[in-house]
Design a protein around this motif. Structure first.
Motif, mmCIF file in Angstrom:
data_model
loop_
_atom_site.group_PDB
_atom_site.id
_atom_site.type_symbol
_atom_site.label_atom_id
_atom_site.label_comp_id
_atom_site.label_asym_id
_atom_site.label_seq_id
_atom_site.Cartn_x
_atom_site.Cartn_y
_atom_site.Cartn_z
ATOM 1 N N LYS A 249 -2.122 -5.408 14.042
ATOM 2 C CA LYS A 249 -1.175 -5.047 15.365
ATOM 3 C C LYS A 249 0.127 -5.763 15.004
ATOM 4 C CE LYS A 249 -4.523 -4.073 18.909
ATOM 5 N NZ LYS A 249 -5.160 -4.775 20.118
ATOM 6 N N GLU A 250 1.360 -4.995 15.443
ATOM 7 C CA GLU A 250 2.545 -5.436 15.542
ATOM 8 C C GLU A 250 2.682 -6.459 16.682
ATOM 9 O OE1 GLU A 250 4.537 -4.696 13.295
ATOM 10 O OE2 GLU A 250 3.852 -3.025 12.385
ATOM 11 N N SER A 251 3.802 -7.335 16.593
ATOM 12 C CA SER A 251 3.798 -8.370 17.482
ATOM 13 C C SER A 251 4.070 -7.957 18.839
ATOM 14 C CB SER A 251 5.123 -9.300 16.992
ATOM 15 O OG SER A 251 6.220 -8.394 16.933
ATOM 16 N N GLY A 252 4.491 -6.759 19.125
ATOM 17 C CA GLY A 252 4.625 -6.271 20.578
ATOM 18 C C GLY A 252 3.470 -5.410 21.013
ATOM 19 N N ASP A 253 2.668 -5.370 20.147
ATOM 20 C CA ASP A 253 1.309 -4.506 20.529
ATOM 21 C C ASP A 253 0.504 -5.259 21.654
ATOM 22 O OD1 ASP A 253 2.045 -2.585 18.920
ATOM 23 O OD2 ASP A 253 0.818 -3.031 17.190
ATOM 24 N N ASP A 254 -0.477 -4.650 22.339
ATOM 25 C CA ASP A 254 -1.262 -5.133 23.138
ATOM 26 C C ASP A 254 -2.360 -5.746 22.629
ATOM 27 O OD1 ASP A 254 -2.921 -5.707 25.369
ATOM 28 O OD2 ASP A 254 -3.100 -3.916 26.193
ATOM 29 N N LYS A 255 -2.774 -7.029 22.657
ATOM 30 C CA LYS A 255 -3.540 -7.701 21.844
ATOM 31 C C LYS A 255 -4.885 -8.222 22.967
ATOM 32 C CE LYS A 255 -0.917 -9.198 17.932
ATOM 33 N NZ LYS A 255 -0.498 -10.364 17.055
#
Length: 365
Positions: free
Chosen positions: A65-71
């Motif tokens: 996931k990218e840094s801005g994606d919901d983790k």
């Protein structure tokens, strides 16, 4: 052993994307598991033949996931035979929630799960067993890469442990040819947490044992196995059934060593009928056998009586009939199936299978 052993050490490698593919077989229980406790713990032990031709092949594609994606949530899509299956998503979501403590990377990636069955889905050939075990193996493949290394024995145990949390019988599909699941005082290494390869003596008559599966019904079952298991809670015959399973495992242990096929037939057919008797005597009660299931059973009994064959049947939680027989009867039994039993199969379909040796990694190169 406690479940804490399956919580991994900090990961040492970083993976941005990739894929892995595993093929995992179905299995057919000889002593049946029916009824479960919390956290997918079996109410009674079971033992199964691992199959060979009936399998699921699953490819897990993963992208970090990218840094801005919901983790905080899981991100995945599931395909069966190249068709997006949104109705599979709730089951995978539940599975991920159950295993995330043991696979902390799950919320770090977007997953594409591509799965293919060699047999009809949801028709009583344990598609959830092969499917969830194949997925568990793919996830373990990814974790092994993140950790850098892992011993094969532990890899298989954890894969079986994880698979169990997706579908109980899936824990018996990792290895073969005979796998037990559930604590039993006379089965070496047995545990409720994962399936274990049966290490007792096994007579040569069981080598390459055959399983021809007659497809009586290839549609969705009217009552799912999950619902069926829950109906063992408060079942009037549950406790006696659980005692019977333990006793039959002791009998099978002696049978595996001696090769006594008459006793094998008695235990295996009794277990199959008991499984369905539990369904027919629960509240609410239900019947998964079809008229053609009973016709096939009658034909098998008649054939065995007139020929002295060591053929027998077993049933999973569905209408299809598994015909078990030693390899030296393969030609004659297949002739019997073609001449007498195919007429009772949906569109004349059946699957020729035999004992297998567990799951395998598929090279993507």
């Amino acid at each position: 052993m406690t479940t804490d052993v399956f919580i991994p050490a900090p990961y040492v490698n970083k993976l941005e994307n990739g894929s892995c593919t595993w093929q995992s077989p179905s299995n057919i229980a000889l002593v049946k598991y029916w009824g479960k406790l919390e956290n997918q713990i079996p109410a009674n032990p079971s033992i199964s033949f691992t199959l060979d031709n009936c399998h699921t092949r699953t490819t897990l594609e993963y992208v970090k996931k990218e840094s801005g994606d919901d983790k905080s949530t899981f991100s995945f899509k599931v395909y069966l035979n190249d068709e997006l299956k949104e109705d599979f998503a709730p089951k995978i979501e539940v599975f991920f929630k159950r295993v995330v403590a043991y696979l902390p990377f799950l919320k770090e990636y977007h997953f594409t799960i591509k799965t293919f069955n060699s047999f009809p889905h949801s028709s009583g050939i344990a598609s959830s067993a092969s499917g969830m075990s194949a997925l568990a193996l793919c996830l373990m493949d990814l974790e092994k890469q993140l950790l850098g290394s892992m011993e094969k024995d532990f890899f298989n145990k954890k894969a079986s442990f994880l698979a169990r949390l997706g579908s109980g019988s899936a824990c018996r599909s990792i290895e073969g040819p005979i796998v037990g699941w559930g604590t039993h005082k006379n089965i070496e290494g047995s545990t409720d947490l994962y399936g274990v390869q049966y290490l007792g003596a096994v007579h040569k008559v069981f080598e390459n044992y055959q399983d021809t599966i007659l497809l009586v019904d290839v549609g969705e079952k009217k009552v799912s196995s999950t619902v069926g298991h829950s109906l063992m809670n408060g079942h009037p015959f549950a406790e006696q059934r659980f005692k019977q399973a333990h006793a039959n495992l002791d009998k099978l242990k002696e049978i595996f060593e001696s090769g006594n096929l008459n006793s094998f037939i008695e235990v295996v057919e009794s277990e199959a009928l008991t499984l369905h008797a539990m369904m027919m005597t629960s509240i609410p009660y239900f019947i998964l056998m079809k008229p053609n299931t009973l016709e096939i059973i009658d034909k098998i009994w008649e054939y065995r009586k007139t020929t002295g064959s060591k053929i027998c049947f077993t049933l999973d939680a569905g209408a299809n009939v598994h015909i078990l027989y030693p390899e030296n009867e393969k030609e004659t039994v297949l002739n019997f199936i073609k001449s007498e039993l195919v007429a009772y199969c949906k569109n004349g379909k059946y699957i020729c299978d035999q004992i297998g040796f567990g799951a395998s990694s598929i090279d993507n190169a």
